[in-house]
Design an enzyme around this catalytic site. Structure first.
Site, PDB file in Angstrom:
ATOM      1  N   LYS A  56     -19.179  81.430 -33.639  1.00  0.00           N
ATOM      2  CA  LYS A  56     -20.464  80.367 -34.064  1.00  0.00           C
ATOM      3  C   LYS A  56     -21.642  80.358 -33.272  1.00  0.00           C
ATOM      4  O   LYS A  56     -21.969  81.384 -32.455  1.00  0.00           O
ATOM      5  CB  LYS A  56     -19.439  79.798 -32.125  1.00  0.00           C
ATOM      6  CG  LYS A  56     -20.564  78.613 -31.834  1.00  0.00           C
ATOM      7  CD  LYS A  56     -19.154  77.544 -31.139  1.00  0.00           C
ATOM      8  CE  LYS A  56     -20.622  76.546 -30.574  1.00  0.00           C
ATOM      9  NZ  LYS A  56     -19.570  75.575 -29.223  1.00  0.00           N
TER      10      LYS A  56
HETATM   11  C1  R5P Z   1     -21.413  76.082 -24.297  1.00  0.00           C
HETATM   12  O1  R5P Z   1     -21.392  77.192 -24.117  1.00  0.00           O
HETATM   13  C2  R5P Z   1     -20.163  75.691 -25.430  1.00  0.00           C
HETATM   14  O2  R5P Z   1     -20.041  76.421 -26.037  1.00  0.00           O
HETATM   15  C3  R5P Z   1     -20.301  74.406 -26.439  1.00  0.00           C
HETATM   16  O3  R5P Z   1     -19.047  74.189 -26.637  1.00  0.00           O
HETATM   17  C4  R5P Z   1     -20.560  74.807 -27.368  1.00  0.00           C
HETATM   18  O4  R5P Z   1     -23.379  74.703 -26.834  1.00  0.00           O
HETATM   19  C5  R5P Z   1     -20.901  73.710 -28.170  1.00  0.00           C
HETATM   20  O5  R5P Z   1     -20.905  72.507 -27.667  1.00  0.00           O
HETATM   21  P1  R5P Z   1     -22.675  71.178 -28.445  1.00  0.00           P
HETATM   22  O6  R5P Z   1     -22.244  71.167 -30.112  1.00  0.00           O
HETATM   23  O7  R5P Z   1     -22.865  70.132 -26.921  1.00  0.00           O
HETATM   24  O8  R5P Z   1     -23.795  72.599 -28.537  1.00  0.00           O
END
Ligand code: R5P
Length: 301
Positions: A203
């Site tokens: 990711k």
């Molecule tokens: C953060 O550390 C988490 O992994 C969240 O799942 C990630 O940041 C995704 O969430 P957002 O789209 O709100 O950034």
């Protein structure tokens, strides 16, 4: 005991049709074992090769952030529209009905809060608990260039080793320190390190310039992280650009659950990811669904 008296001679050998040996639809994943591929096929739609992951794991380091105060009321209604749910074991056990069959990506690193140095994480969930919870993948934060870079990389490789033993993929989540440049060069470095060391998918954030070089040089699937809340059309555009430039989907949190109409936004994101819908058409869909839900007085987020 099967009846042994009426045994018929086997004859359907289809001698003129050789057995096929199909490859696997996900980039760089053909060498994986059956269990891994099966779990990845639950996360990624085999028809499109993409996924829309709903990320609600923020509380593990920042508590009840906006939109996640009441997961039972505001997040459960969204689950029917997401391909995958990314969260912690505490929220999974306490709030997600076990009868819900959405594939789970479990956050397994942790140990720090927003009040301290975030990169100082450890593995915070035993592999046995991931097995017990029947998860489809385990997510570990990796802080390339961060203060505890080495520790976070070793956390990831440890989960890759343990997950390989039991057929559970590891998702490496690239975290960027506040002072670090968020550019394609950095994300090529971070994603490639994670892939080289065994992460099954990664990711990472979208960057306007050169994102296609990040996906091209990463040998396993990349899902785009959402990041902080931006206007809906901009978030749809970002998701569109990411998948058109090689991402195998998105893992979004705030841009969905902090939207004025989270269900509508999730459906619009799905149209972009799975149907290659253009940002403007997806935004029109968002507006239509939003209007429909407010006219039916359906609670939206
Ligand atoms: C953060 O550390 C988490 O992994 C969240 O799942 C990630 O940041 C995704 O969430 P957002 O789209 O709100 O950034």
């Amino acid at each position: 005991m099967p009846d042994m008296e009426d045994l018929r001679e086997a004859e359907k050998f289809h001698l003129d049709t050789p057995q096929q040996t199909p490859g696997f639809f996900l980039k760089g994943s053909n060498g994986l074992d059956w269990g891994m591929k099966n779990r990845l096929s639950r996360i990624f739609n085999p028809n499109t090769g993409r996924t829309v992951m709903l990320a609600i794991d923020h509380g593990y380091f920042q508590g009840p952030t906006t939109g996640l105060e009441r997961i039972d009321l505001d997040i459960l209604p969204l689950l029917q529209h997401a391909d995958t749910l990314m969260l912690t074991r505490g929220i999974l056990r306490s709030l997600i009905p076990p009868s819900n069959t959405i594939p789970i990506v479990l956050r397994v690193s942790g140990g720090t809060s927003i009040l301290k140095e975030l990169s100082n994480e450890e593995i915070a969930v035993d592999i046995e608990d991931s097995i017990r919870l029947n998860v489809c993948a385990m997510a570990v934060q990796v802080f390339i260039g961060g203060e505890y870079e080495r520790q976070s990389i070793i956390n990831m490789t440890r989960m890759v080793d343990l997950g390989t033993r039991y057929g559970i993929p590891t998702l490496a989540v690239t975290a960027v320190g506040k002072d670090m440049a968020r550019d394609a060069r950095y994300f090529r470095l971070a994603t490639r390190i994670c892939a080289e060391l065994g992460a099954h998918y990664i990711k990472t954030y979208y960057v306007e310039k050169g994102f296609e070089t990040v996906t091209a040089s990463c040998p396993v699937p990349i899902v785009m992280a959402g990041g902080k809340k931006i206007p809906e059309l901009n978030a749809l555009t970002m998701a569109y650009n990411a998948v058109q430039q090689g991402a195998a989907g998105v893992d979004m949190g705030r841009n969905i659950f902090q939207s004025e109409a989270p269900t509508a936004m999730l459906q619009a994101i799905k149209a972009v990811v799975h149907e290659n819908e253009t940002p403007q058409k997806a935004f029109d869909l968002y507006m239509t669904l939003k209007k429909e839900s407010s006219s039916q007085n359906t609670p939206e987020g």
